[in-house]
Scaffold this motif. Structure first.
Motif, short mmCIF file in Angstrom:
data_model
loop_
_atom_site.label_atom_id
_atom_site.label_comp_id
_atom_site.label_asym_id
_atom_site.label_seq_id
_atom_site.Cartn_x
_atom_site.Cartn_y
_atom_site.Cartn_z
N GLY A 22 80.47 -15.14 53.97
CA GLY A 22 81.79 -15.61 53.56
C GLY A 22 81.73 -16.85 52.69
N LEU A 23 80.80 -16.90 51.74
CA LEU A 23 80.58 -18.06 50.89
C LEU A 23 81.35 -17.94 49.58
N ASP A 24 81.75 -19.08 49.06
CA ASP A 24 82.42 -19.11 47.76
C ASP A 24 81.49 -19.51 46.62
N VAL A 25 80.38 -20.15 46.94
CA VAL A 25 79.43 -20.59 45.93
C VAL A 25 78.01 -20.32 46.44
N VAL A 26 77.18 -19.72 45.59
CA VAL A 26 75.76 -19.55 45.89
C VAL A 26 74.99 -20.07 44.68
N TYR A 27 74.16 -21.08 44.89
CA TYR A 27 73.39 -21.69 43.82
C TYR A 27 72.02 -21.02 43.70
N GLY A 28 71.60 -20.80 42.48
CA GLY A 28 70.22 -20.43 42.23
C GLY A 28 69.40 -21.70 42.07
N VAL A 29 68.44 -21.92 42.97
CA VAL A 29 67.65 -23.14 43.00
C VAL A 29 66.22 -22.84 42.62
N ARG A 30 65.70 -23.63 41.69
CA ARG A 30 64.34 -23.42 41.20
C ARG A 30 63.34 -23.97 42.20
N ALA A 31 62.65 -23.09 42.91
CA ALA A 31 61.68 -23.52 43.91
C ALA A 31 60.35 -23.90 43.27
N ASP A 32 60.05 -23.34 42.12
CA ASP A 32 58.77 -23.60 41.47
C ASP A 32 59.01 -23.74 39.97
N ARG A 33 58.73 -24.93 39.42
CA ARG A 33 58.89 -25.17 37.99
C ARG A 33 57.54 -25.45 37.35
#
Length: 338
Positions: A118-129
């Motif tokens: 039931g989320l309104d925002v899901v962020y894509g987070v860079r785990a490995d750069r």
């Protein structure tokens, strides 16, 4: 026949992405077709000068879910992103760049978590750069540390513009009065329930980066001045520090005069003048940034102008809701977009 309302819209700001467009379209379409539900892809052509417009027109002939929003001139990545997000029709809106550094396959996990939790925002987070240059990693880390200090801990570290928004979050963005918001700061500020999906950041699949050092610096300045008044307080503290230093120098001068040691010392005078001049110029520069933003807001100019929008029904419509402004035939559309 009217198409069903899309369950998900994918917004893709593009500027001179001709070389990567076929590969990006192939990977994104495979992911979205696998969802088994209605979707739309809203490609925002941000005034491209290469073959991006013609390439999008050709793709539309074979990909009915593709919708092309063309801006009249290059307005910048954030403006193109906002234009696409606010015009998307899906119950969920995902924004992603076309360079394939952010994997389209992560969209499936974003949707799953948004619906299950039931989320309104899901962020894509860079785990490995690790595939980014050392300078890029260093500057990005500094940017996010600064933003988290100014805006708050709600700003996810290493989260760019790859995110999912619910329809409620998009409508909240629509209510904001800002002409050109920085979404990576505004979205966390809204306070909607959110989560993160981690992924490994890849190298750019083709073409050249559209964010050189000058644009990264511009984004940092825009982020700070659009969302926080802290720099003005810094200017105040610098002014107070300058007054304190001048007071100390005045005491030193009086003591030297009383002691009879009033030989002119140009180094101290030179340093004092340089220090005071630097503080004044810095404070004027900070004030100028904010006055400039007030001036821009008073002018009321839009951050972008829409030239055409193919729309869900295949007709290009005027941004003010008027009659179609360009033919829907793919060949004629390609000519009109060149």
């Amino acid at each position: 026949m009217t198409r069903p309302e899309p369950a998900v819209s994918v917004v893709v700001p593009m500027f001179n992405e001709e070389s990567v467009l076929p590969l990006f379209a192939r990977r994104l379409r495979a992911v979205l077709d696998g969802l088994g539900e209605p979707y739309e892809v809203l490609a925002v052509d941000d005034g491209s000068t290469d073959g991006t417009a013609a390439g999008l027109a050709g793709l539309r002939a074979r990909w009915p879910q593709l919708r092309v929003l063309r801006l009249r001139r290059n307005s910048g990545h954030q403006a193109a992103l906002v234009a696409g997000v606010l015009r998307a029709r899906g119950r969920y809106v995902v924004s992603i760049d076309a360079d394939l550094q952010d994997p389209p396959e992560a969209i499936v996990e974003m949707l799953r978590r948004a619906r299950a939790e039931g989320l309104d925002v899901v962020y894509g987070v860079r785990a490995d750069r690790s595939r980014d240059t050392r300078f890029k990693r260093w500057t990005a880390a500094g940017y996010y540390r600064l933003m988290r200090r100014l805006v708050g801990k709600q700003v996810p570290a290493q989260a760019g513009d790859f995110r999912l928004l619910s329809r409620a979050a998009v409508e909240a963005l629509r209510e904001l009065p800002e002409r050109n918001p920085v979404l990576r700061l505004v979205v966390p500020w809204l306070g909607f329930p959110s989560a993160e999906v981690s992924y490994e950041r890849e190298e750019r699949a083709a073409g050249r980066t559209k964010y050189p050092l000058s644009r990264m610096a511009g984004l940092a300045v825009e982020s700070v001045t659009s969302f926080s008044a802290v720099p003005l307080r810094v200017a105040t503290w610098l002014g107070l520090a300058g007054v304190a230093v001048c007071g100390v120098l005045a005491v030193v001068a009086v003591v030297a005069w009383l002691a009879g040691a009033t030989v002119t010392g140009w180094p101290s005078l030179y340093v004092a003048v340089l220090f005071l001049g630097a503080v004044q110029l810095l404070c004027l520069g900070l004030l100028g940034e904010y006055v400039g933003r007030v001036y821009t807001a008073v002018q009321g100019r839009p951050a972008y102008f829409v030239a055409s929008d193919t729309g869900a029904d295949g007709a290009d419509r005027d941004p003010r809701g008027g009659v179609p402004t360009a033919p829907a035939d793919p060949a004629e559309l390609a000519d009109s977009l060149r």
